[in-house]
Motif scaffolding. Structure first.
Motif, mmCIF file in Angstrom:
data_model
loop_
_atom_site.group_PDB
_atom_site.id
_atom_site.type_symbol
_atom_site.label_atom_id
_atom_site.label_comp_id
_atom_site.label_asym_id
_atom_site.label_seq_id
_atom_site.Cartn_x
_atom_site.Cartn_y
_atom_site.Cartn_z
ATOM 1 N N LYS A 122 2.902 -5.706 -7.267
ATOM 2 C CA LYS A 122 2.071 -4.543 -6.911
ATOM 3 C C LYS A 122 1.017 -4.920 -5.878
ATOM 4 N N ASP A 123 0.416 -6.109 -6.012
ATOM 5 C CA ASP A 123 -0.573 -6.559 -5.025
ATOM 6 C C ASP A 123 0.081 -6.775 -3.663
ATOM 7 N N ILE A 124 1.269 -7.375 -3.654
ATOM 8 C CA ILE A 124 1.999 -7.604 -2.402
ATOM 9 C C ILE A 124 2.338 -6.264 -1.754
ATOM 10 N N ALA A 125 2.772 -5.299 -2.563
ATOM 11 C CA ALA A 125 3.093 -3.970 -2.027
ATOM 12 C C ALA A 125 1.847 -3.305 -1.434
ATOM 13 N N ALA A 126 0.701 -3.440 -2.091
ATOM 14 C CA ALA A 126 -0.545 -2.848 -1.582
ATOM 15 C C ALA A 126 -0.964 -3.504 -0.266
ATOM 16 N N ILE A 127 -0.818 -4.820 -0.189
ATOM 17 C CA ILE A 127 -1.142 -5.527 1.063
ATOM 18 C C ILE A 127 -0.201 -5.067 2.175
ATOM 19 N N ASN A 128 1.098 -4.977 1.875
ATOM 20 C CA ASN A 128 2.059 -4.527 2.887
ATOM 21 C C ASN A 128 1.782 -3.091 3.328
ATOM 22 N N ALA A 129 1.361 -2.235 2.405
ATOM 23 C CA ALA A 129 1.026 -0.854 2.759
ATOM 24 C C ALA A 129 -0.192 -0.818 3.686
ATOM 25 N N ALA A 130 -1.194 -1.643 3.395
ATOM 26 C CA ALA A 130 -2.378 -1.713 4.253
ATOM 27 C C ALA A 130 -2.016 -2.257 5.629
ATOM 28 N N ILE A 131 -1.133 -3.258 5.659
ATOM 29 C CA ILE A 131 -0.675 -3.814 6.933
ATOM 30 C C ILE A 131 0.045 -2.732 7.741
ATOM 31 N N ALA A 132 0.914 -1.956 7.093
ATOM 32 C CA ALA A 132 1.647 -0.887 7.784
ATOM 33 C C ALA A 132 0.686 0.147 8.365
ATOM 34 N N GLU A 133 -0.371 0.454 7.622
ATOM 35 C CA GLU A 133 -1.366 1.419 8.096
ATOM 36 C C GLU A 133 -2.118 0.866 9.324
ATOM 37 N N ILE A 134 -2.469 -0.403 9.282
ATOM 38 C CA ILE A 134 -3.155 -1.025 10.418
ATOM 39 C C ILE A 134 -2.231 -1.091 11.632
ATOM 40 N N VAL A 135 -0.956 -1.413 11.398
ATOM 41 C CA VAL A 135 0.017 -1.437 12.498
ATOM 42 C C VAL A 135 0.096 -0.053 13.138
ATOM 43 N N ARG A 136 0.149 0.982 12.325
ATOM 44 C CA ARG A 136 0.248 2.358 12.833
ATOM 45 C C ARG A 136 -1.019 2.759 13.599
ATOM 46 N N ASP A 137 -2.195 2.502 13.007
ATOM 47 C CA ASP A 137 -3.442 2.996 13.590
ATOM 48 C C ASP A 137 -4.008 2.111 14.701
ATOM 49 N N THR A 138 -3.938 0.809 14.545
ATOM 50 C CA THR A 138 -4.554 -0.099 15.516
ATOM 51 C C THR A 138 -3.583 -0.515 16.616
ATOM 52 N N PHE A 139 -2.315 -0.694 16.235
ATOM 53 C CA PHE A 139 -1.339 -1.224 17.195
ATOM 54 C C PHE A 139 -0.278 -0.204 17.592
ATOM 55 N N LYS A 140 -0.536 1.066 17.296
ATOM 56 C CA LYS A 140 0.355 2.180 17.676
ATOM 57 C C LYS A 140 1.819 1.922 17.293
ATOM 58 N N GLY A 141 1.989 1.360 16.099
ATOM 59 C CA GLY A 141 3.324 1.160 15.548
ATOM 60 C C GLY A 141 3.992 -0.145 15.913
ATOM 61 N N LYS A 142 3.411 -0.933 16.800
ATOM 62 C CA LYS A 142 4.017 -2.204 17.189
ATOM 63 C C LYS A 142 3.365 -3.346 16.408
ATOM 64 N N ARG A 143 4.142 -3.967 15.536
ATOM 65 C CA ARG A 143 3.638 -5.032 14.660
ATOM 66 C C ARG A 143 3.255 -6.268 15.485
ATOM 67 N N PRO A 144 2.015 -6.775 15.312
ATOM 68 C CA PRO A 144 1.617 -7.984 16.046
ATOM 69 C C PRO A 144 2.350 -9.216 15.502
ATOM 70 N N PRO A 145 2.402 -10.282 16.284
ATOM 71 C CA PRO A 145 3.178 -11.461 15.872
ATOM 72 C C PRO A 145 2.569 -12.242 14.699
ATOM 73 N N LYS A 146 1.255 -12.151 14.523
ATOM 74 C CA LYS A 146 0.623 -12.922 13.455
ATOM 75 C C LYS A 146 0.020 -11.989 12.413
ATOM 76 N N ILE A 147 0.425 -12.225 11.148
ATOM 77 C CA ILE A 147 -0.006 -11.413 10.011
ATOM 78 C C ILE A 147 -0.547 -12.356 8.945
ATOM 79 N N CYS A 148 -1.624 -11.971 8.276
ATOM 80 C CA CYS A 148 -2.260 -12.827 7.263
ATOM 81 C C CYS A 148 -1.402 -13.046 6.019
ATOM 82 N N LEU A 149 -0.481 -12.133 5.708
ATOM 83 C CA LEU A 149 0.402 -12.280 4.554
ATOM 84 C C LEU A 149 1.668 -13.004 4.999
ATOM 85 N N ARG A 150 1.921 -14.150 4.369
ATOM 86 C CA ARG A 150 3.064 -14.976 4.783
ATOM 87 C C ARG A 150 3.877 -15.422 3.573
ATOM 88 N N ASP A 151 5.081 -15.862 3.829
ATOM 89 C CA ASP A 151 5.973 -16.309 2.764
ATOM 90 C C ASP A 151 5.666 -17.755 2.386
#
Length: 177
Positions: A45-74
């Motif tokens: 659930k925490d991972i899903a919430a982080i991914n949802a927040a990342i998707a929102e930032i990608v949409r609002d800050t980067f106009k849908g284009k995912r940046p190459p570096k993300i704080c959540l990693r495998d």
């Protein structure tokens, strides 16, 4: 856009909560930091919430284009590091301001308390934000607050069991050490 998230019952790794740490010799000033390890099943659930927040930032800050570096990693990116591996994700955090660090009972903790330590379980508040400036495009996580939740197996060397390492010395034994 900034999003605060609370993540629960995660392991803390590489904590620098009480003193600033310089990440490169050329850094003018240090930062407070920690990585939080999230089990892919237990913390789904925490991972899903982080991914949802990342998707929102990608949409609002980067106009849908995912940046190459993300704080959540495998966790498979660090297979030889304690606590990491295929079964976990991790989020790296930093802050120029010292985070609030509290115990289970909400009392403040200090470095002398010996917790939180690498490998214990904590709850944490992190703030995700999009960086789009001369230093690059990425999604970062700011370290806001940490609550010690419970003990865990320490990462790294851990404590030495003095009962196994030494034998008692008689007061009458004057032989050199």
């Amino acid at each position: 856009m900034e999003t605060n998230l609370k993540i629960n019952n995660v392991r803390i790794s590489f904590p620098s909560l009480f003193r600033e740490k310089k990440f490169a010799p050329t850094d003018a000033k240090g930062a407070y930091s920690a990585s939080f390890i999230l089990d892919k099943k237990t913390n789904a659930k925490d991972i899903a919430a982080i991914n949802a927040a990342i998707a929102e930032i990608v949409r609002d800050t980067f106009k849908g284009k995912r940046p190459p570096k993300i704080c959540l990693r495998d966790g498979s990116e660090k297979p030889d590091t304690d606590g990491y591996g295929d079964d976990v994700m991790f989020v790296g955090t930093r802050s120029e301001k010292r985070p609030q660090v509290i115990n289970r009972d909400m009392t403040p903790l200090t470095e002398e308390d010996g917790k939180p330590y690498a490998g214990c379980y904590v709850n944490a508040v992190i703030q995700l934000w999009g960086q789009d400036n001369q230093y690059g495009k990425r999604i970062n996580a700011k370290l806001r607050a940490v609550q010690f939740a419970k003990d865990g197996k320490p990462f790294g060397e851990g404590e030495i069991d003095v009962n196994k390492a030494f034998n008692p010395i008689d007061d009458e034994d004057e032989s050199p050490v």
